[in-house]
Design an enzyme around this catalytic site. Structure first.
Site, PDB file in Angstrom:
ATOM      1  CG  HIS A 413      -2.296   0.567   0.908  1.00 20.93           C
ATOM      2  ND1 HIS A 413      -2.516   1.490  -0.083  1.00 20.93           N
ATOM      3  CD2 HIS A 413      -3.511   0.344   1.475  1.00 20.93           C
ATOM      4  CE1 HIS A 413      -3.800   1.816  -0.121  1.00 20.93           C
ATOM      5  NE2 HIS A 413      -4.421   1.136   0.813  1.00 20.93           N
ATOM      6  NE  ARG A 414       6.162  -0.017   1.922  1.00 22.04           N
ATOM      7  CZ  ARG A 414       7.318  -0.659   2.114  1.00 22.04           C
ATOM      8  NH1 ARG A 414       8.191  -0.180   2.987  1.00 22.04           N
ATOM      9  NH2 ARG A 414       7.586  -1.760   1.436  1.00 22.04           N
TER      10      ARG A 414
END
Length: 442
Positions: A413-414
């Site tokens: 999700h980064r």
């Protein structure tokens, strides 16, 4: 006269070792280049070639023993003129495959004072790739990673495994600065309090008080997988997006191709998905990248290699399909079959396990409806594939039995947000539900 068969260096760290899983018998005749011992490390099974022609007179170890580079495995009776080390190296190079010659060279070099110089000038093609869960899959023969003596010395001092260091020099050559940069990343990850790495281990309860128990050893590959999964879970912020896809038309097409195919390996759903994912990675290059935490940059691959998770007797491995975007689905199916067969007999090589940019994990064949896989670090996305199930649906206002399959996209999700993940799955859904688009795309 007798010669010692010395186990080659199993990594840049002298402590790196493995378990012996096959040995010759006393009296066996070996030729230069013959595989005489197999060692299971925490990554793969390493085959070690013999350095001389001769007959085994004594074994210095047995099956199940833990060994390291430099240990003596066996004694070999050889001809009296077998003393010349350089002659042995030349003979092996002329009689065996390059990778076996490389292993033999490392073995000889490890016992010499000028080992670093020998490794530096060895005529061996580099086998280095950017770090992948090659922690899980790479071979210890990558002791011949492209790095000079100074970088190797620094790596040994800092306890850095060169096989997972990203080289920034020509053809991936590793410099001292590359080693320092990798060491900083390791230190920063170890200092993070979040996740399992910052939590002290708890003492196990005594479960034997309730009944009989026994201990079972984990294979080296299984231990490496366990360590890697804990690292990934505690380091990578995961998210998942799922899509149910109607594979009825694609399945009909697959079966038709299977009936008409003259290929030795019929078309499989995994091979089709591999091809479709490869095409998707062209349109969504961020999904084929590596996140550099230090620089906060994405390193985007310009090649498309897709890893296929394979269940083997010794644990989960992820061999890859190189340049999957340039191959037909049937060609990919043949490659997957070869890799799966090699995995069942522990014959996957270092090159088979390196360089993947995206992973497919298909548990549909054993009945799993859906799964939420963990990203195969340093990749940033993975697809979990469930089984195709019959479902009664309305098609043009008429009930019809259709085959529905769940695809679950796990992602870092980064790097990837939910909308991007949804668009990636939508691309795959369109291609799968309208198989004719595949002909246009390819």
């Amino acid at each position: 006269m007798n010669k010692s068969l010395i186990i080659p260096a199993l990594g840049d760290d002298a402590r790196t070792g493995g378990e012996i899983i096959s040995l010759p018998a006393i009296g066996d005749r070996l030729a230069c280049g013959d595989i005489y011992i197999e060692i299971e490390t925490d990554k793969v099974v390493v085959e070690v070639p013999c350095e001389f022609d001769g007959v085994v007179t004594e074994l210095k170890c047995k099956l199940g023993d833990k060994v390291c580079g430099g240990d003596i495995a066996a004694m070999l009776e050889v001809a009296a003129d077998a003393d010349a080390v350089n002659g042995d190296i030349a003979a092996c190079i002329s009689q065996t495959e390059p990778e076996r010659a490389a292993a033999s060279l490392v073995s000889v070099a490890s016992s010499q004072e000028n080992r670093g110089e020998l490794l530096q000038v060895a005529p061996v093609q580099p086998v280095y790739e950017a770090p992948a869960t090659e922690a899980q899959n790479a071979s210890l023969l990558s002791a011949i990673a492209p790095a000079g003596p100074a970088a190797r010395h620094l790596a040994r001092t800092l306890g850095v495994d060169l096989s997972v260091v990203m080289g920034t020099g020509a053809r991936g050559r590793i410099s001292k600065e590359d080693v320092k940069h990798h060491a900083k990343i390791i230190i920063q990850a170890a200092e993070k309090p979040a996740g399992g790495r910052g939590i002290p281990r708890r003492e196990l309860p005594d479960i034997a008080q309730f009944g009989a128990v026994h201990r079972a050893e984990m294979s080296g590959i299984a231990r490496a997988t366990s360590d890697n999964m804990q690292f990934v879970w505690s380091t990578v912020p995961h998210a998942w997006v799922e899509e149910e896809i109607d594979v009825s038309d694609l399945e009909s097409l697959r079966k038709a191709v299977k009936r008409d195919s003259r290929e030795p390996m019929p078309l499989t759903m995994t091979a089709i998905l591999c091809k479709l994912v490869a095409l998707a990675l062209h349109d969504f290059p961020k999904f084929n990248s590596v996140f550099d935490e230090q620089s906060q940059q994405l390193i985007v691959r310009e090649y498309v290699n897709v890893g296929i998770a394979v269940d083997t007797p010794r644990g989960l491995l992820v061999p890859g399909i190189r340049d999957a975007d340039k191959k037909s689905a049937i060609s990919i199916a043949n490659e997957i079959k070869v890799l799966a067969d090699k995995g069942q007999v522990s014959k996957l090589s270092a090159e088979d396990l390196k360089g993947n940019g995206f992973t497919i994990s298909n548990l549909g064949g054993i009945g799993a409806t859906r799964l939420c896989p963990l990203v195969n670090w340093p990749e940033v996305a993975i697809i979990g594939v469930g089984s195709a199930r019959d479902r009664l649906m309305l098609v043009n206002d008429k009930p019809e039995n259709r085959k529905i399959m769940a695809l679950t996209l796990g992602f870092d999700h980064r790097v990837i947000n939910g909308a991007e993940a949804a668009r990636f799955l939508a691309f795959l859904k369109e291609m799968i539900e309208q198989p004719g688009l595949l002909l246009i795309k390819t």
